[in-house]
Design a protein around this motif. Structure first.
Motif, PDB file in Angstrom:
ATOM      1  N   ASP A  28      38.049  68.670  16.635  1.00 19.61           N
ATOM      2  CA  ASP A  28      38.743  69.628  17.667  1.00 19.61           C
ATOM      3  C   ASP A  28      38.150  70.954  17.179  1.00 19.61           C
ATOM      4  N   CYS A  29      37.901  71.079  15.971  1.00 22.71           N
ATOM      5  CA  CYS A  29      37.516  72.622  15.202  1.00 22.71           C
ATOM      6  C   CYS A  29      36.372  73.138  15.830  1.00 22.71           C
ATOM      7  N   LEU A  30      35.361  71.927  16.065  1.00 22.67           N
ATOM      8  CA  LEU A  30      33.761  72.207  16.305  1.00 22.67           C
ATOM      9  C   LEU A  30      33.956  72.921  17.621  1.00 22.67           C
ATOM     10  N   PHE A  31      35.074  72.489  18.561  1.00 17.48           N
ATOM     11  CA  PHE A  31      35.066  72.808  20.070  1.00 17.48           C
ATOM     12  C   PHE A  31      36.024  74.168  20.101  1.00 17.48           C
ATOM     13  N   ALA A  32      37.190  74.224  19.215  1.00 23.74           N
ATOM     14  CA  ALA A  32      38.137  74.982  19.578  1.00 23.74           C
ATOM     15  C   ALA A  32      37.800  76.499  20.194  1.00 23.74           C
ATOM     16  N   HIS A  33      36.458  77.075  19.894  1.00 23.98           N
ATOM     17  CA  HIS A  33      36.403  78.254  20.140  1.00 23.98           C
ATOM     18  C   HIS A  33      35.210  78.612  21.324  1.00 23.98           C
ATOM     19  N   GLN A  34      34.813  77.255  21.844  1.00 25.82           N
ATOM     20  CA  GLN A  34      33.859  77.040  22.810  1.00 25.82           C
ATOM     21  C   GLN A  34      34.475  77.428  24.324  1.00 25.82           C
ATOM     22  N   PRO A  35      33.668  78.001  25.199  1.00 24.30           N
ATOM     23  CA  PRO A  35      34.290  78.364  26.311  1.00 24.30           C
ATOM     24  C   PRO A  35      34.726  77.116  27.307  1.00 24.30           C
ATOM     25  N   MET A  36      35.566  76.888  28.198  1.00 24.48           N
ATOM     26  CA  MET A  36      35.799  75.785  29.034  1.00 24.48           C
ATOM     27  C   MET A  36      34.947  75.829  30.292  1.00 24.48           C
ATOM     28  N   ASP A  37      34.097  74.921  30.662  1.00 26.54           N
ATOM     29  CA  ASP A  37      33.699  74.612  31.854  1.00 26.54           C
ATOM     30  C   ASP A  37      34.202  73.760  32.736  1.00 26.54           C
ATOM     31  N   LYS A  38      34.015  73.939  33.856  1.00 26.62           N
ATOM     32  CA  LYS A  38      34.789  73.200  34.861  1.00 26.62           C
ATOM     33  C   LYS A  38      33.705  72.364  35.787  1.00 26.62           C
ATOM     34  N   LEU A  39      34.217  71.235  36.311  1.00 32.36           N
ATOM     35  CA  LEU A  39      33.445  70.286  37.408  1.00 32.36           C
ATOM     36  C   LEU A  39      34.428  70.198  38.536  1.00 32.36           C
ATOM     37  N   ALA A  40      33.813  69.932  39.709  1.00 30.64           N
ATOM     38  CA  ALA A  40      34.495  69.582  40.805  1.00 30.64           C
ATOM     39  C   ALA A  40      34.394  68.161  41.119  1.00 30.64           C
ATOM     40  N   LEU A  45      27.721  66.367  35.439  1.00 34.15           N
ATOM     41  CA  LEU A  45      27.684  67.262  34.359  1.00 34.15           C
ATOM     42  C   LEU A  45      25.990  67.208  34.060  1.00 34.15           C
ATOM     43  N   PHE A  46      25.322  66.058  34.044  1.00 34.73           N
ATOM     44  CA  PHE A  46      23.856  65.996  33.779  1.00 34.73           C
ATOM     45  C   PHE A  46      23.623  64.998  34.261  1.00 34.73           C
ATOM     46  N   TRP A  47      22.371  64.743  34.686  1.00 30.98           N
ATOM     47  CA  TRP A  47      21.402  63.566  35.307  1.00 30.98           C
ATOM     48  C   TRP A  47      20.933  62.828  34.583  1.00 30.98           C
ATOM     49  N   GLU A  48      20.738  61.535  34.765  1.00 35.20           N
ATOM     50  CA  GLU A  48      19.687  60.582  34.137  1.00 35.20           C
ATOM     51  C   GLU A  48      18.494  61.207  33.874  1.00 35.20           C
ATOM     52  N   GLY A  49      17.933  61.149  32.552  1.00 34.64           N
ATOM     53  CA  GLY A  49      16.456  61.815  32.599  1.00 34.64           C
ATOM     54  C   GLY A  49      16.539  63.274  32.088  1.00 34.64           C
ATOM     55  N   ASP A  50      17.607  63.711  32.176  1.00 34.84           N
ATOM     56  CA  ASP A  50      17.861  65.120  31.615  1.00 34.84           C
ATOM     57  C   ASP A  50      17.741  65.246  30.085  1.00 34.84           C
ATOM     58  N   MET A  51      17.095  66.351  29.441  1.00 33.60           N
ATOM     59  CA  MET A  51      16.833  66.544  27.964  1.00 33.60           C
ATOM     60  C   MET A  51      18.432  66.575  27.482  1.00 33.60           C
ATOM     61  N   VAL A  52      18.598  65.998  26.359  1.00 30.03           N
ATOM     62  CA  VAL A  52      20.153  65.870  25.723  1.00 30.03           C
ATOM     63  C   VAL A  52      19.913  67.155  24.943  1.00 30.03           C
ATOM     64  N   SER A  53      20.802  68.416  25.199  1.00 29.80           N
ATOM     65  CA  SER A  53      20.968  69.574  24.481  1.00 29.80           C
ATOM     66  C   SER A  53      22.296  69.659  24.002  1.00 29.80           C
ATOM     67  N   ASN A  54      23.379  69.125  24.573  1.00 33.55           N
ATOM     68  CA  ASN A  54      24.715  69.329  24.144  1.00 33.55           C
ATOM     69  C   ASN A  54      25.442  68.160  23.755  1.00 33.55           C
ATOM     70  N   ILE A  55      26.341  68.437  23.209  1.00 36.07           N
ATOM     71  CA  ILE A  55      27.531  67.170  23.079  1.00 36.07           C
ATOM     72  C   ILE A  55      29.007  67.836  23.861  1.00 36.07           C
ATOM     73  N   PHE A  56      29.710  67.085  24.221  1.00 38.06           N
ATOM     74  CA  PHE A  56      30.786  67.604  25.309  1.00 38.06           C
ATOM     75  C   PHE A  56      32.149  66.874  24.573  1.00 38.06           C
ATOM     76  N   GLN A  57      33.268  67.888  24.654  1.00 41.17           N
ATOM     77  CA  GLN A  57      34.557  67.303  24.624  1.00 41.17           C
ATOM     78  C   GLN A  57      35.523  67.472  25.841  1.00 41.17           C
ATOM     79  N   MET A  58      35.870  66.271  26.181  1.00 42.75           N
ATOM     80  CA  MET A  58      36.640  66.178  27.655  1.00 42.75           C
ATOM     81  C   MET A  58      38.026  66.956  27.365  1.00 42.75           C
ATOM     82  N   ARG A 108      31.485  72.436  25.502  1.00 47.32           N
ATOM     83  CA  ARG A 108      30.014  71.923  25.109  1.00 47.32           C
ATOM     84  C   ARG A 108      29.940  72.562  23.851  1.00 47.32           C
ATOM     85  N   LEU A 109      29.143  71.805  22.980  1.00 43.91           N
ATOM     86  CA  LEU A 109      28.420  72.605  21.882  1.00 43.91           C
ATOM     87  C   LEU A 109      27.098  72.127  21.555  1.00 43.91           C
ATOM     88  N   SER A 110      26.042  72.894  21.266  1.00 42.26           N
ATOM     89  CA  SER A 110      24.669  72.788  21.315  1.00 42.26           C
ATOM     90  C   SER A 110      24.474  71.705  20.197  1.00 42.26           C
TER      91      SER A 110
END
Length: 252
Positions: A28-40, A45-58, A108-110
């Motif tokens: 949780d420390c890694l993501f504590a200060h990261q901004p919150m994103d929202k999805l409807a 969030l990403f599509w099959e074949g997109d380049m891996v650039s981030n990890i995510f915490q739900m 998300r965290l790069s």
């Protein structure tokens, strides 16, 4: 797919410093200060074949992970619930699409920043490797479920596993919220939707479960479902990560 991603990044020197706590480090420390994103609902969030650039915490909600096979069929690889990580074991390109089943909030965290933080941080590296091993174990277990268990055993396993992962209240009877459709469950378990509906109807007749609202099931006889599921016991229920105990928000 499950290789470690802690190899040092060539551009780590360009990243701003990131202070890691010296004691009681958690992911949780890694993501504590990261901004919150929202999805409807229905947003990817990403599509099959997109380049891996981030990890995510739900933080809230539920994602489904799926691939589209060459013949057009959909194969669901899994679901991601509140408190869980996504993308840690991916490399190169994503092998699946991540789509919101409910309104989702996440951080998300790069990967470049994660690689830089991993240098010299043995505790962090150990935490990340533990999560990767957990993903490997879950993938191996799912292979057994698909390859060896019958329809009733697969559905029971899914219900017990979802109870562990969603932070359901474990007071008997157990109430679990399942935002995915019966078709989603069928595509995940390698069954037809008719079979999933038939098994759930049988569980209802046998007094194992009772529907309560659109996305909620009451698991009236957890021990019987665990016996059907196999490999999951009360210890698994009591040892689920505390991070997943935050309530998720399902659509009305």
């Amino acid at each position: 797919m499950y290789a470690s991603h802690l190899v040092l990044s060539a551009d780590r020197a360009t990243l701003p410093p990131f202070d890691l706590p010296s004691e009681a480090m958690t992911l949780d420390c890694l993501f504590a200060h990261q901004p919150m994103d929202k999805l409807a609902v229905g947003e990817a969030l990403f599509w099959e074949g997109d380049m891996v650039s981030n990890i995510f915490q739900m933080a809230e909600g539920c994602l489904r992970l799926y691939r589209i096979l060459p013949d057009g069929r959909r194969a669901i690889m899994g679901f991601v619930f509140a408190g869980e990580l996504l993308g840690l074991s991916c490399q190169g390109t994503y092998r699946y699409t991540a789509e919101a089943i409910t309104p989702v909030r996440l951080r998300r965290l790069s990967r470049a920043r994660l690689n830089a933080m991993g240098e010299g941080a043995e505790q962090l590296r150990a935490l990340l490797m533990t999560r990767i091993f957990e993903e490997m174990s879950a993938a191996q277990q799912h292979i057994v479920v698909l390859g060896q268990l019958g329809a009733e055993e697969r559905v029971a396993h899914f219900l017990v596993s979802a109870t562990c992962r969603t932070g359901a209240n474990l007071k008997r009877p157990v109430v679990v919220e399942l935002p995915m459709t019966r078709q989603d469950i069928a595509d995940y378990l390698g069954l037809t939707v008719e079979t999933v509906c038939r098994v759930l109807s049988k569980f209802k007749r046998d007094g194992l479960i009772a529907p309560e609202g659109r996305h909620m099931l009451v698991l009236r006889r957890m021990s019987s479902l665990q016996d059907l599921a196999g490999e999951v016991d009360d210890r698994a229920l009591s040892e689920r990560p505390t991070a997943v105990q935050r309530p998720a928000v399902w659509p009305n």
